[in-house]
Design a protein around this motif. Sequence first.
Motif, short mmCIF file in Angstrom:
data_model
loop_
_atom_site.label_atom_id
_atom_site.label_comp_id
_atom_site.label_asym_id
_atom_site.label_seq_id
_atom_site.Cartn_x
_atom_site.Cartn_y
_atom_site.Cartn_z
N GLU A 104 46.42 46.49 18.06
CA GLU A 104 45.78 45.64 19.07
C GLU A 104 45.38 46.45 20.30
O GLU A 104 44.28 46.31 20.83
CB GLU A 104 46.72 44.50 19.46
CG GLU A 104 46.12 43.49 20.40
CD GLU A 104 47.11 42.37 20.71
OE1 GLU A 104 47.26 42.08 21.91
OE2 GLU A 104 47.71 41.83 19.77
N GLY A 105 46.28 47.35 20.73
CA GLY A 105 45.97 48.20 21.88
C GLY A 105 44.82 49.15 21.57
O GLY A 105 43.94 49.38 22.42
N ALA A 110 39.11 50.58 22.21
CA ALA A 110 37.81 50.84 21.59
C ALA A 110 36.76 49.91 22.15
O ALA A 110 35.62 50.29 22.40
CB ALA A 110 37.92 50.70 20.07
N ALA A 111 37.15 48.64 22.38
CA ALA A 111 36.18 47.66 22.92
C ALA A 111 35.81 48.00 24.35
O ALA A 111 34.67 47.87 24.77
CB ALA A 111 36.78 46.26 22.84
N SER A 112 36.79 48.47 25.15
CA SER A 112 36.49 48.82 26.54
C SER A 112 35.68 50.09 26.64
O SER A 112 34.88 50.28 27.55
CB SER A 112 37.78 48.93 27.35
OG SER A 112 38.52 50.03 26.90
#
Length: 115
Positions: A104-105, A110-112
């Motif tokens: 999850e982290g 990756a999304a940020s």
Amino acid sequence: MSYTTENTGTPPNHTTNNYTTNTTVPPQRSGGSGVALAIGAIVALAAIIAYFVIANPGPADDNVNISVDAPAAVENSAERVGEAAGAAADAVGDAATGAAQAVEGAAERAASDTN
């Protein structure tokens, strides 16, 4: 009385006696110290073995009673196996939770990074 010698230039005739003494020395023999040492070691080893064989009287009483409570031993073993299985399940659950949090982290990072 007087003596007159005439020197003819040759040595006087005389006999030379040569004496040779031949002695035979007998061969040296060992004092046997090696054999005595080996025999002494064997005697000492035999004494040590005899001490342990004779000095160990064994049990004082020939009647030896051994009792095993099998149902209690099985029950205790089953309890311990159950506790170990529970601890293993907890460890697997903790590892799964930690792995899920790590994934999850990583997804959040990756999304940020893409924004």
